[in-house]
Design a protein around this motif. Structure first.
Motif, PDB file in Angstrom:
ATOM      1  N   TYR A  24      11.900  56.007  51.546  1.00 19.70           N
ATOM      2  CA  TYR A  24      11.396  54.950  50.670  1.00 19.70           C
ATOM      3  C   TYR A  24      10.872  53.764  51.472  1.00 19.70           C
ATOM      4  CZ  TYR A  24      11.342  51.934  46.544  1.00 19.70           C
ATOM      5  OH  TYR A  24      10.963  51.100  45.524  1.00 19.70           O
ATOM      6  N   SER A  25      11.579  53.409  52.546  1.00 26.27           N
ATOM      7  CA  SER A  25      11.147  52.335  53.449  1.00 26.27           C
ATOM      8  C   SER A  25      11.825  52.577  54.792  1.00 26.27           C
ATOM      9  CB  SER A  25      11.537  50.960  52.880  1.00 26.27           C
ATOM     10  OG  SER A  25      12.936  50.799  52.903  1.00 26.27           O
ATOM     11  N   ASP A  26      11.658  51.648  55.734  1.00 26.61           N
ATOM     12  CA  ASP A  26      12.262  51.821  57.058  1.00 26.61           C
ATOM     13  C   ASP A  26      13.779  51.931  57.005  1.00 26.61           C
ATOM     14  OD1 ASP A  26       9.833  51.832  58.332  1.00 26.61           O
ATOM     15  OD2 ASP A  26       9.927  49.717  58.926  1.00 26.61           O
ATOM     16  N   ASP A  27      14.402  51.270  56.024  1.00 31.07           N
ATOM     17  CA  ASP A  27      15.861  51.278  55.971  1.00 31.07           C
ATOM     18  C   ASP A  27      16.429  51.882  54.694  1.00 31.07           C
ATOM     19  OD1 ASP A  27      15.183  49.310  54.196  1.00 31.07           O
ATOM     20  OD2 ASP A  27      16.416  47.750  55.090  1.00 31.07           O
ATOM     21  N   THR A  28      15.581  52.557  53.893  1.00 29.12           N
ATOM     22  CA  THR A  28      16.039  53.127  52.627  1.00 29.12           C
ATOM     23  C   THR A  28      15.490  54.538  52.435  1.00 29.12           C
ATOM     24  OG1 THR A  28      16.059  50.923  51.637  1.00 29.12           O
ATOM     25  CG2 THR A  28      16.120  52.787  50.117  1.00 29.12           C
ATOM     26  N   VAL A  29      16.388  55.451  52.050  1.00 29.36           N
ATOM     27  CA  VAL A  29      15.988  56.818  51.712  1.00 29.36           C
ATOM     28  C   VAL A  29      16.597  57.174  50.358  1.00 29.36           C
ATOM     29  CG1 VAL A  29      15.814  57.532  54.125  1.00 29.36           C
ATOM     30  CG2 VAL A  29      17.938  57.950  52.875  1.00 29.36           C
ATOM     31  N   ILE A  30      15.968  58.128  49.689  1.00 30.37           N
ATOM     32  CA  ILE A  30      16.482  58.651  48.419  1.00 30.37           C
ATOM     33  C   ILE A  30      16.714  60.148  48.603  1.00 30.37           C
ATOM     34  CG2 ILE A  30      16.069  58.984  45.941  1.00 30.37           C
ATOM     35  CD1 ILE A  30      16.072  56.018  46.681  1.00 30.37           C
ATOM     36  N   ILE A  31      17.899  60.597  48.232  1.00 30.43           N
ATOM     37  CA  ILE A  31      18.210  62.027  48.262  1.00 30.43           C
ATOM     38  C   ILE A  31      18.540  62.452  46.842  1.00 30.43           C
ATOM     39  CG2 ILE A  31      19.837  63.761  49.061  1.00 30.43           C
ATOM     40  CD1 ILE A  31      20.080  62.206  51.625  1.00 30.43           C
ATOM     41  N   THR A  32      17.846  63.478  46.362  1.00 30.32           N
ATOM     42  CA  THR A  32      18.101  64.024  45.025  1.00 30.32           C
ATOM     43  C   THR A  32      18.590  65.450  45.205  1.00 30.32           C
ATOM     44  OG1 THR A  32      16.345  62.648  44.119  1.00 30.32           O
ATOM     45  CG2 THR A  32      17.097  64.497  42.758  1.00 30.32           C
ATOM     46  N   GLY A  38      21.610  72.924  35.791  1.00 25.85           N
ATOM     47  CA  GLY A  38      20.266  72.370  35.844  1.00 25.85           C
ATOM     48  C   GLY A  38      20.209  70.851  35.954  1.00 25.85           C
ATOM     49  N   ARG A  39      21.317  70.232  36.250  1.00 26.11           N
ATOM     50  CA  ARG A  39      21.353  68.771  36.375  1.00 26.11           C
ATOM     51  C   ARG A  39      20.952  68.361  37.793  1.00 26.11           C
ATOM     52  NH1 ARG A  39      23.888  66.036  32.403  1.00 26.11           N
ATOM     53  NH2 ARG A  39      24.595  64.388  33.803  1.00 26.11           N
ATOM     54  N   PHE A  40      20.508  67.110  37.938  1.00 26.59           N
ATOM     55  CA  PHE A  40      20.159  66.532  39.228  1.00 26.59           C
ATOM     56  C   PHE A  40      20.774  65.145  39.310  1.00 26.59           C
ATOM     57  CE2 PHE A  40      16.929  69.666  38.562  1.00 26.59           C
ATOM     58  CZ  PHE A  40      16.655  70.161  39.829  1.00 26.59           C
ATOM     59  N   GLN A  41      21.014  64.681  40.523  1.00 24.47           N
ATOM     60  CA  GLN A  41      21.500  63.313  40.723  1.00 24.47           C
ATOM     61  C   GLN A  41      20.927  62.789  42.033  1.00 24.47           C
ATOM     62  OE1 GLN A  41      23.405  61.873  38.370  1.00 24.47           O
ATOM     63  NE2 GLN A  41      23.700  59.910  39.407  1.00 24.47           N
ATOM     64  N   SER A  42      20.537  61.534  42.027  1.00 24.02           N
ATOM     65  CA  SER A  42      19.971  60.897  43.215  1.00 24.02           C
ATOM     66  C   SER A  42      20.943  59.889  43.805  1.00 24.02           C
ATOM     67  CB  SER A  42      18.668  60.168  42.864  1.00 24.02           C
ATOM     68  OG  SER A  42      17.690  61.090  42.476  1.00 24.02           O
ATOM     69  N   ALA A  43      20.858  59.754  45.115  1.00 24.01           N
ATOM     70  CA  ALA A  43      21.608  58.714  45.829  1.00 24.01           C
ATOM     71  C   ALA A  43      20.626  57.992  46.735  1.00 24.01           C
ATOM     72  CB  ALA A  43      22.733  59.320  46.652  1.00 24.01           C
ATOM     73  N   ARG A  44      20.784  56.684  46.796  1.00 19.68           N
ATOM     74  CA  ARG A  44      19.939  55.866  47.668  1.00 19.68           C
ATOM     75  C   ARG A  44      20.769  55.495  48.890  1.00 19.68           C
ATOM     76  NH1 ARG A  44      18.585  50.393  45.093  1.00 19.68           N
ATOM     77  NH2 ARG A  44      20.766  50.185  45.615  1.00 19.68           N
ATOM     78  N   GLY A  45      20.246  55.791  50.068  1.00 17.23           N
ATOM     79  CA  GLY A  45      20.897  55.416  51.322  1.00 17.23           C
ATOM     80  C   GLY A  45      20.201  54.200  51.897  1.00 17.23           C
ATOM     81  N   VAL A  46      20.994  53.187  52.263  1.00 12.06           N
ATOM     82  CA  VAL A  46      20.431  51.934  52.770  1.00 12.06           C
ATOM     83  C   VAL A  46      21.265  51.439  53.942  1.00 12.06           C
ATOM     84  CG1 VAL A  46      19.857  49.530  52.180  1.00 12.06           C
ATOM     85  CG2 VAL A  46      19.686  51.287  50.436  1.00 12.06           C
ATOM     86  N   LEU A  47      20.591  50.933  54.955  1.00 12.54           N
ATOM     87  CA  LEU A  47      21.277  50.265  56.053  1.00 12.54           C
ATOM     88  C   LEU A  47      21.428  48.793  55.698  1.00 12.54           C
ATOM     89  CD1 LEU A  47      19.619  51.660  59.289  1.00 12.54           C
ATOM     90  CD2 LEU A  47      21.974  51.954  58.540  1.00 12.54           C
ATOM     91  N   ILE A  48      22.666  48.278  55.808  1.00  7.05           N
ATOM     92  CA  ILE A  48      22.895  46.866  55.492  1.00  7.05           C
ATOM     93  C   ILE A  48      23.781  46.251  56.576  1.00  7.05           C
ATOM     94  CG2 ILE A  48      23.116  45.432  53.468  1.00  7.05           C
ATOM     95  CD1 ILE A  48      24.379  47.466  51.915  1.00  7.05           C
ATOM     96  N   GLU A  49      23.434  45.037  56.939  1.00  9.97           N
ATOM     97  CA  GLU A  49      24.250  44.286  57.887  1.00  9.97           C
ATOM     98  C   GLU A  49      25.368  43.605  57.106  1.00  9.97           C
ATOM     99  OE1 GLU A  49      25.374  43.397  61.536  1.00  9.97           O
ATOM    100  OE2 GLU A  49      23.408  44.322  61.247  1.00  9.97           O
ATOM    101  N   ARG A  50      26.607  43.876  57.497  1.00  5.83           N
ATOM    102  CA  ARG A  50      27.774  43.242  56.870  1.00  5.83           C
ATOM    103  C   ARG A  50      28.562  42.542  57.965  1.00  5.83           C
ATOM    104  NH1 ARG A  50      29.515  47.170  52.316  1.00  5.83           N
ATOM    105  NH2 ARG A  50      27.915  46.654  50.793  1.00  5.83           N
TER     106      ARG A  50
END
Length: 136
Positions: A24-32, A38-50
């Motif tokens: 999706y961007s340099d620090d964000t991906v989407i995995i479905t 027949g169901r699907f689910q997506s997860a968004r992976g993001v790098l965050i500074e904490r």
């Protein structure tokens, strides 16, 4: 995400699980991922500074809370006890989500597989239980 090739891990994981990987961007991906019936689910992976350093977080939407005011929050908190990496959260935008985080330095392919499958399977189970639909 390039240093450890986490994007590569995630892309391979999506392929191995017959899912889709989208950068999706340099620090964000989407995995479905496909799930049962027949169901699907997506997860968004993001790098965050904490405060503790760089974290890789995954979130998956369960529902919009204003659309399902009957959500039993005590039950949601009790679900948290049974989860490994994930926890049920409420966002500023009124979403009930499942979220998991791991220190970026500790990421490896085996842990990513566990985290992603826990997030998408649990979020989908709760989405079905609460909404009766397959939206996210």
């Amino acid at each position: 995400m390039e240093e450890k090739n986490v994007k590569g891990y995630l892309e391979k994981l999506a392929q191995d699980l017959n899912g889709n990987y989208t950068e999706y961007s340099d620090d964000t991906v989407i995995i479905t991922l496909p799930l049962d019936e027949g169901r699907f689910q997506s997860a968004r992976g993001v790098l965050i500074e904490r405060d503790g350093g760089l974290m890789l977080t995954f979130t998956s939407t369960i529902c919009r809370l204003h659309e399902y005011p009957e959500v039993d929050f005590r039950k949601m908190l009790e679900h948290n006890y049974d989860l490994g990496y994930s926890k049920i959260t409420i966002t500023d935008e009124d979403y009930l989500e499942l979220m998991a985080a791991i220190k970026y330095d500790l990421v490896n392919p085996e842990e990513l597989r566990y985290i992603i499958t826990e997030v998408v399977q649990t979020a989908d189970k709760l989405e079905l239980e609460i909404t009766g639909k397959d939206v996210h």
